[in-house]
Scaffold this active site. Structure first.
Site, PDB file in Angstrom:
ATOM      1  N   GLN A  88       3.687   3.285  -5.991  1.00  0.00           N
ATOM      2  CA  GLN A  88       2.586   2.320  -6.060  1.00  0.00           C
ATOM      3  C   GLN A  88       1.262   3.037  -5.841  1.00  0.00           C
ATOM      4  OE1 GLN A  88       3.751  -1.517  -3.740  1.00  0.00           O
ATOM      5  NE2 GLN A  88       4.998   0.127  -2.903  1.00  0.00           N
ATOM      6  N   HIS A 106       1.142   1.300 -10.492  1.00  0.00           N
ATOM      7  CA  HIS A 106      -0.186   0.700 -10.304  1.00  0.00           C
ATOM      8  C   HIS A 106      -1.301   1.538 -10.931  1.00  0.00           C
ATOM      9  CE1 HIS A 106       1.210  -1.844  -6.586  1.00  0.00           C
ATOM     10  NE2 HIS A 106       1.569  -2.372  -7.733  1.00  0.00           N
ATOM     11  N   CYS A 133     -15.696   7.298 -23.630  1.00  0.00           N
ATOM     12  CA  CYS A 133     -14.265   7.291 -23.934  1.00  0.00           C
ATOM     13  C   CYS A 133     -13.927   8.481 -24.829  1.00  0.00           C
ATOM     14  CB  CYS A 133     -13.900   5.986 -24.631  1.00  0.00           C
ATOM     15  SG  CYS A 133     -12.198   5.976 -25.247  1.00  0.00           S
ATOM     16  N   GLY A 173       7.547   4.105   2.911  1.00  0.00           N
ATOM     17  CA  GLY A 173       6.135   3.961   3.232  1.00  0.00           C
ATOM     18  C   GLY A 173       5.415   2.829   2.526  1.00  0.00           C
ATOM     19  N   ALA A 217       6.822   9.634   7.773  1.00  0.00           N
ATOM     20  CA  ALA A 217       7.404  10.038   6.481  1.00  0.00           C
ATOM     21  C   ALA A 217       7.641  11.546   6.434  1.00  0.00           C
ATOM     22  CB  ALA A 217       6.474   9.610   5.344  1.00  0.00           C
TER      23      ALA A 217
HETATM   24  P1  OAD Z   1       0.452  -0.787   2.793  1.00  0.00           P
HETATM   25  O1  OAD Z   1      -0.786  -0.269   3.421  1.00  0.00           O
HETATM   26  O2  OAD Z   1       0.574  -2.254   2.585  1.00  0.00           O
HETATM   27  O3  OAD Z   1       1.729  -0.336   3.638  1.00  0.00           O
HETATM   28  C1  OAD Z   1       1.878   0.996   4.079  1.00  0.00           C
HETATM   29  C2  OAD Z   1       3.168   1.113   4.861  1.00  0.00           C
HETATM   30  O4  OAD Z   1       3.335   2.465   5.247  1.00  0.00           O
HETATM   31  C3  OAD Z   1       3.221   0.264   6.160  1.00  0.00           C
HETATM   32  O5  OAD Z   1       4.457  -0.416   6.240  1.00  0.00           O
HETATM   33  C4  OAD Z   1       3.104   1.319   7.272  1.00  0.00           C
HETATM   34  O6  OAD Z   1       3.858   0.965   8.430  1.00  0.00           O
HETATM   35  C5  OAD Z   1       3.716   2.546   6.601  1.00  0.00           C
HETATM   36  N1  OAD Z   1       3.224   3.839   7.126  1.00  0.00           N
HETATM   37  C6  OAD Z   1       1.991   4.149   7.591  1.00  0.00           C
HETATM   38  N2  OAD Z   1       1.920   5.442   7.944  1.00  0.00           N
HETATM   39  C7  OAD Z   1       3.142   5.986   7.695  1.00  0.00           C
HETATM   40  C8  OAD Z   1       3.707   7.291   7.852  1.00  0.00           C
HETATM   41  N3  OAD Z   1       3.003   8.314   8.334  1.00  0.00           N
HETATM   42  N4  OAD Z   1       5.010   7.462   7.499  1.00  0.00           N
HETATM   43  C9  OAD Z   1       5.735   6.431   7.006  1.00  0.00           C
HETATM   44  N5  OAD Z   1       5.254   5.189   6.835  1.00  0.00           N
HETATM   45  C10 OAD Z   1       3.975   4.949   7.162  1.00  0.00           C
HETATM   46  O7  OAD Z   1       0.609   0.005   1.408  1.00  0.00           O
HETATM   47  P2  OAD Z   1       1.503  -0.339   0.143  1.00  0.00           P
HETATM   48  O8  OAD Z   1       2.747  -1.034   0.551  1.00  0.00           O
HETATM   49  O9  OAD Z   1       1.628   0.909  -0.645  1.00  0.00           O
HETATM   50  O10 OAD Z   1      -2.182  -1.829  -4.929  1.00  0.00           O
HETATM   51  O11 OAD Z   1       0.563  -1.344  -0.639  1.00  0.00           O
HETATM   52  C11 OAD Z   1       0.976  -1.845  -1.878  1.00  0.00           C
HETATM   53  C12 OAD Z   1      -0.204  -2.047  -2.809  1.00  0.00           C
HETATM   54  O12 OAD Z   1      -1.201  -2.847  -2.173  1.00  0.00           O
HETATM   55  C13 OAD Z   1      -0.948  -0.796  -3.182  1.00  0.00           C
HETATM   56  O13 OAD Z   1      -0.322  -0.062  -4.217  1.00  0.00           O
HETATM   57  C14 OAD Z   1      -2.271  -1.299  -3.611  1.00  0.00           C
HETATM   58  C15 OAD Z   1      -2.513  -2.404  -2.596  1.00  0.00           C
HETATM   59  O14 OAD Z   1      -3.171  -3.495  -3.080  1.00  0.00           O
HETATM   60  C16 OAD Z   1      -3.115  -1.460  -5.841  1.00  0.00           C
HETATM   61  O15 OAD Z   1      -4.005  -0.678  -5.609  1.00  0.00           O
HETATM   62  C17 OAD Z   1      -2.956  -2.069  -7.180  1.00  0.00           C
END
Ligand code: OAD
Length: 231
Positions: A88, A106, A133, A173, A217
């Site tokens: 993502q 994404h 472009c 993550g 991670a």
């Molecule tokens: P989030 O910020 O929602 O979640 C990040 C996750 O990583 C959380 O569950 C944290 O606990 C975990 N985390 C943080 N630090 C970590 C580490 N050092 N090791 C392991 N885990 C860790 O991010 P996403 O789930 O990626 O979309 O968010 C999904 C989407 O929301 C993104 O792709 C973005 C956003 O809107 C777009 O930009 C289109």
């Protein structure tokens, strides 16, 4: 077990220095997600959206892959069965670590999408200003090649096909807050896959996984890969 699908989110890049979206430090540098990550925001205030993503693209030059990205690249290189990493993340840390079987669901910071011709092309530098472009030559038509809220994620057919034949689904993550990625665990389960969550802490969807391993991670991902590749 031969076919693996791995979903990654912002948590895998956190230790490289890229802030997560929903963490305590909250990303978006004072901006709400809805203010920068929608087609409406782009139409209303294109300069703000372009400047925001220009800053994030520039930040890529100051970060590097961490042991979790490198472990997944090693798994990609050495795993003899099917494997697909669906990220993502819009950063390029998986590919800089060497991963090849990779889909950016994404979109990517280092890609531009032309609003005139629909062309997608590799893009570095700043979009705000006089970027043109590469395909049609239109000026002022480039936008970040990022899937905004309400837009269709990339390569869903290939992802659905990989999930349908997955023996193992691993989520790394990600908070599981954004669909369709948050629904992949259910699709994989329905296809008969084992499911594993590797995350800093239990996420909203943790109960959907057969197993969870919690920690940084940079530690839990290499340990899992070592275990999987052990003779
Ligand atoms: P989030 O910020 O929602 O979640 C990040 C996750 O990583 C959380 O569950 C944290 O606990 C975990 N985390 C943080 N630090 C970590 C580490 N050092 N090791 C392991 N885990 C860790 O991010 P996403 O789930 O990626 O979309 O968010 C999904 C989407 O929301 C993104 O792709 C973005 C956003 O809107 C777009 O930009 C289109």
């Amino acid at each position: 077990m031969s076919n693996i699908v791995i979903l990654t989110g912002a948590g895998i890049s956190a230790e490289s220095g890229l802030a997560t979206f929903r963490g305590p430090e909250g990303l978006w540098e004072g901006h709400r997600v809805e203010d920068v990550c929608t087609p409406e925001a782009l139409a209303r205030d294109p300069a703000m959206v372009l400047r925001f993503y220009d800053a994030r693209r520039a930040a890529l030059g100051r970060v590097a892959p961490n042991p979790a990205h490198r472990a997944l690249a090693r798994l990609d290189a050495e795993w003899p069965g099917g494997l697909l990493i669906v990220t993502q993340n819009v950063d390029d840390l998986h590919e800089r670590a060497g991963a090849k079987r990779l889909i950016h669901i994404h979109g990517e910071l280092l890609s531009a999408l032309c609003r005139k011709c629909g062309g997608r092309a590799r893009f570095a530098g700043a979009m705000l200003g006089d970027a043109t472009c590469a395909a049609c030559g239109a000026a002022d038509a480039l936008r970040p090649d990022i899937v905004f809220f309400g837009e269709m994620p990339y390569e869903m057919e290939a992802i659905d096909a990989a999930l349908a034949r997955a023996d193992l689904f691993v989520s790394i993550g990600t908070s599981g807050a954004v669909y369709p990625a948050a629904g992949f665990v259910r699709i994989a389960r329905a296809a008969g896959a084992e499911t594993l969550e590797l995350n800093l802490e239990a996420s909203a969807g943790s109960a959907l996984f057969d197993e969870g391993r919690f920690g940084l991670a940079s530690e839990v991902v290499p340990a899992w890969v070592d275990q999987l590749l052990a003779p």
